[in-house]
Write an enzyme that holds these catalytic residues in place. Sequence first.
Site, PDB file in Angstrom:
ATOM      1  N   HIS A   7       3.085   0.630  -2.414  1.00  0.00           N
ATOM      2  CA  HIS A   7       2.763  -0.618  -1.602  1.00  0.00           C
ATOM      3  C   HIS A   7       3.480  -1.763  -2.364  1.00  0.00           C
ATOM      4  O   HIS A   7       3.778  -1.661  -3.697  1.00  0.00           O
ATOM      5  CB  HIS A   7       1.380  -1.154  -1.244  1.00  0.00           C
ATOM      6  CG  HIS A   7       0.429  -0.890  -2.291  1.00  0.00           C
ATOM      7  ND1 HIS A   7      -0.036   0.143  -3.208  1.00  0.00           N
ATOM      8  CD2 HIS A   7       0.212  -1.937  -3.307  1.00  0.00           C
ATOM      9  CE1 HIS A   7      -0.723  -0.204  -4.174  1.00  0.00           C
ATOM     10  NE2 HIS A   7      -0.578  -1.578  -4.233  1.00  0.00           N
ATOM     11  N   HIS A  79       2.530  -7.582  -7.290  1.00  0.00           N
ATOM     12  CA  HIS A  79       2.908  -6.216  -7.956  1.00  0.00           C
ATOM     13  C   HIS A  79       3.663  -5.432  -6.875  1.00  0.00           C
ATOM     14  O   HIS A  79       3.285  -5.566  -5.624  1.00  0.00           O
ATOM     15  CB  HIS A  79       1.850  -5.754  -8.394  1.00  0.00           C
ATOM     16  CG  HIS A  79       0.319  -5.240  -7.830  1.00  0.00           C
ATOM     17  ND1 HIS A  79      -0.510  -5.857  -7.379  1.00  0.00           N
ATOM     18  CD2 HIS A  79       0.467  -4.218  -7.304  1.00  0.00           C
ATOM     19  CE1 HIS A  79      -1.434  -5.425  -6.822  1.00  0.00           C
ATOM     20  NE2 HIS A  79      -0.764  -4.061  -6.356  1.00  0.00           N
ATOM     21  N   GLU A 130       2.283  -1.369 -10.787  1.00  0.00           N
ATOM     22  CA  GLU A 130       1.191  -0.691 -10.654  1.00  0.00           C
ATOM     23  C   GLU A 130       1.771   0.764 -10.574  1.00  0.00           C
ATOM     24  O   GLU A 130       2.727   0.888  -9.775  1.00  0.00           O
ATOM     25  CB  GLU A 130       0.355  -1.040  -9.652  1.00  0.00           C
ATOM     26  CG  GLU A 130      -0.904  -0.196  -9.453  1.00  0.00           C
ATOM     27  CD  GLU A 130      -1.501  -0.591  -8.176  1.00  0.00           C
ATOM     28  OE1 GLU A 130      -1.198  -1.134  -7.090  1.00  0.00           O
ATOM     29  OE2 GLU A 130      -2.960  -0.098  -8.263  1.00  0.00           O
TER      30      GLU A 130
HETATM   31 CO    CO Z   1      -1.890  -2.482  -5.668  1.00  0.00          CO
END
Ligand code: CO
Length: 134
Positions: A7, A79, A130
């Site tokens: 994502h 992020h 991440e």
């Molecule tokens: Co995330």
Amino acid sequence: MIGRLNHVAIVVPDLAAAAANYRETLGAKVSAPQDLPEHGVTVVFVELPNTKIELLHPLGEGSTIAPFLAKNPSGGMHHVCYEVDDIISARDKLKASGKRVLGDGEPKIGAHGKPVLFLHPKDFAGTLVEIEQV
Ligand code: CO
């Protein structure tokens, strides 16, 4: 080492307006807002054919994204999340390459119930990264 883009997270000042923008203007499949108190966010998931967008809004006192929104009042990209098969082996490789893992370096359970770690933006062209074990 990294696999799919899981994502992209975008912090937004108005979750309802951002959700409507993705649903109505862009024609995407958009979830109802979900409060994740342990992460200090309310999130709307936007499902795209090849990945997800997460629209994040601060929830509660001391939300870690509140300072981001204070600095970026109209919101912004927060992020990107890449999938890995083995987060411990990924972490150890990253550390061996001199990359900085945020926090105590131990994976935490992220917004999807899977172990995640965050990597220092200064080591990745100004982008908070991440990694999530899937
Ligand atoms: Co995330």
